[in-house]
Design an enzyme around this catalytic site. Structure first.
Site, mmCIF file in Angstrom:
data_model
loop_
_atom_site.group_PDB
_atom_site.id
_atom_site.type_symbol
_atom_site.label_atom_id
_atom_site.label_comp_id
_atom_site.label_asym_id
_atom_site.label_seq_id
_atom_site.Cartn_x
_atom_site.Cartn_y
_atom_site.Cartn_z
ATOM 1 C CD GLU A 1 -10.004 -20.888 17.849
ATOM 2 O OE1 GLU A 1 -9.432 -20.645 18.683
ATOM 3 O OE2 GLU A 1 -10.080 -20.014 16.951
ATOM 4 N NE ARG B 1 8.981 0.935 -0.517
ATOM 5 C CZ ARG B 1 10.081 -0.197 -0.262
ATOM 6 N NH1 ARG B 1 10.251 -0.923 -1.265
ATOM 7 N NH2 ARG B 1 10.989 0.075 0.765
ATOM 8 N N GLY C 1 -14.996 -8.528 10.893
ATOM 9 C CA GLY C 1 -15.290 -7.559 12.013
ATOM 10 C C GLY C 1 -14.544 -6.517 11.563
ATOM 11 C CB SER C 2 -11.249 -5.097 10.208
ATOM 12 O OG SER C 2 -10.474 -6.165 11.536
ATOM 13 C CB ILE D 1 -4.326 -17.190 10.679
ATOM 14 C CG1 ILE D 1 -5.109 -16.929 11.973
ATOM 15 C CG2 ILE D 1 -3.137 -16.584 10.893
ATOM 16 C CD1 ILE D 1 -4.699 -18.066 13.158
ATOM 17 C CG ASP D 2 -9.399 -16.918 11.942
ATOM 18 O OD1 ASP D 2 -8.710 -17.880 12.521
ATOM 19 O OD2 ASP D 2 -10.165 -16.317 12.415
ATOM 20 N NE ARG E 1 3.316 -37.385 11.029
ATOM 21 C CZ ARG E 1 2.317 -37.816 10.120
ATOM 22 N NH1 ARG E 1 1.506 -38.837 10.316
ATOM 23 N NH2 ARG E 1 1.388 -37.033 9.710
ATOM 24 N NE ARG F 1 2.257 -40.185 25.871
ATOM 25 C CZ ARG F 1 2.998 -39.460 26.742
ATOM 26 N NH1 ARG F 1 3.735 -38.585 26.096
ATOM 27 N NH2 ARG F 1 3.358 -39.558 27.932
ATOM 28 C CB VAL G 1 -0.957 0.008 1.275
ATOM 29 C CG1 VAL G 1 -1.605 1.357 1.321
ATOM 30 C CG2 VAL G 1 -1.846 -1.054 1.166
#
Ligand code: F6P
Length: 320
Positions: free
Chosen positions: A223, A26, A105-106, A127-128, A155, A163, A24
């Site tokens: 999450e 530059r 939201g933004s 990231i979502d 792993r 486990r 933005v």
């Protein structure tokens, strides 16, 4: 023609935001604009915390995670009287238009400011990957690779100890990080809002794997599905025979050096946003659809349901 624009980052930070800021600044300078950096998202607008940037303000930032401008989630920005303070601060300096880098939201703040006379263009920095108007958001690819790096490490030790790892990844209410990382890692089970699995089925499948002498199991979970992932792991331990450990990856996922993909995406979108402002457009958000940079009205784009990736969801069963 406009002469002064501002740029801010808002909401959760994302790797590649700095590349977007650089683009933005530059591009703006190239077209003879004054470009102001606004600190800490909408908070900087309200508190009048902004500064004139030059080309050196954005030197050596392409490889840095986070955002040099800082970020915040300012709930009060929903109030018109708070936004009016922001508009007054912008007008005082003659800043006529803004590039807002953040999540949905933004975007709403950007749309409201446009209605108050400050043209805003939104760039999807999160990231979502939860914004319908773009195939990919800035930061998703880096985050995905960080998650894969973490799962590779988990792993190793999960196999050594025979486990079951229950790995919780971010994404807010969007399952893309879990879906993409789970497929990339070939894990035993992927649980997302679009691919829920009843608890009894999870336990039954893991018990069968354990009884079939499978050495380890990895489950990737979005999450906000399990209120207490540690309790869920305890239940798996008691009911399947596997010793289960919950691993919440947390904010390690959100930092770090942006991938080349995110850097280029951010550069393309940042330069495009400046073009839009120069054309007098506002209240829009930029996206990449089928590898083309496009724009869309924010009010149309935000409520639109996100692609649920049916062909990838199908792969979960095919590749099991
Ligand atoms: O929107 C990005 C994100 O990392 C989500 O995945 C997560 O739910 C949220 O932000 C966490 O935000 P904070 O770091 O403010 O708790």
């Amino acid at each position: 023609m406009i002469r002064k624009i501002g740029v801010l980052t808002s909401g959760g930070d994302a790797p590649g935001m700095n590349c977007a800021i650089r683009a933005v600044v530059r591009a703006g300078l190239k077209y003879g604009l004054d470009v102001y950096g606004i600190m800490d998202g909408y908070k900087g607008l309200v508190e009048d915390d902004m500064f004139l940037m030059d080309r050196h303000s954005v030197s050596d930032i392409v490889n840095r995670g986070g955002t040099i401008l800082g970020t915040a989630r300012l709930r009060e920005f929903k109030e018109e009287k708070v936004r009016q303070i922001a508009v007054d601060n912008l007008r005082k300096r003659g800043i006529e238009a803004l590039v807002v880098i953040g999540g949905d939201g933004s975007y709403m703040g950007a749309k409201k400011l446009t209605e108050m006379g400050i043209n805003c263009v939104g760039l999807p920095g999160t990231i979502d990957n939860d914004i319908a108007s773009t195939d990919y958001t800035i930061g998703f690819d880096t985050c995905l690779n960080t998650i894969c790096y973490c799962i590779d490490h988990i792993r190793d030790t999960t196999s050594s100890h025979q486990r079951c790892a229950i790995i919780e990844v971010m994404g807010n209410h969007c399952g893309d990080l879990a879906l993409f990382s789970g497929l990339a890692e070939g894990v035993e089970m992927i649980i997302t809002p679009d691919h829920p699995i009843p608890e009894e089925e999870i336990i039954d499948s893991l018990r069968k794997l354990h009884d079939a002498k499978r050495k380890r199991a990895i489950v990737v979970v979005s999450e906000k599905i399990y209120p207490n992932i540690n309790e869920f792991a305890k239940k798996i331990t008691v009911e399947t025979g596997f010793e289960a450990k919950a691993e919440v990856l947390g904010r390690v996922q959100r930092g770090g050096t942006p991938s080349a993909f995110d850097r280029i995406l951010a550069a393309r979108m940042g330069a495009y946003a400046v073009d839009c402002l120069l054309e007098g457009k506002g209240g829009i958000c930029v996206g990449m659809v089928d590898n083309k940079i496009v724009d869309d009205d924010i009010y149309q784009a935000v409520p639109r349901p996100r692609d649920k990736h049916p062909s990838m969801l199908r792969l979960i069963d095919i590749l099991k």
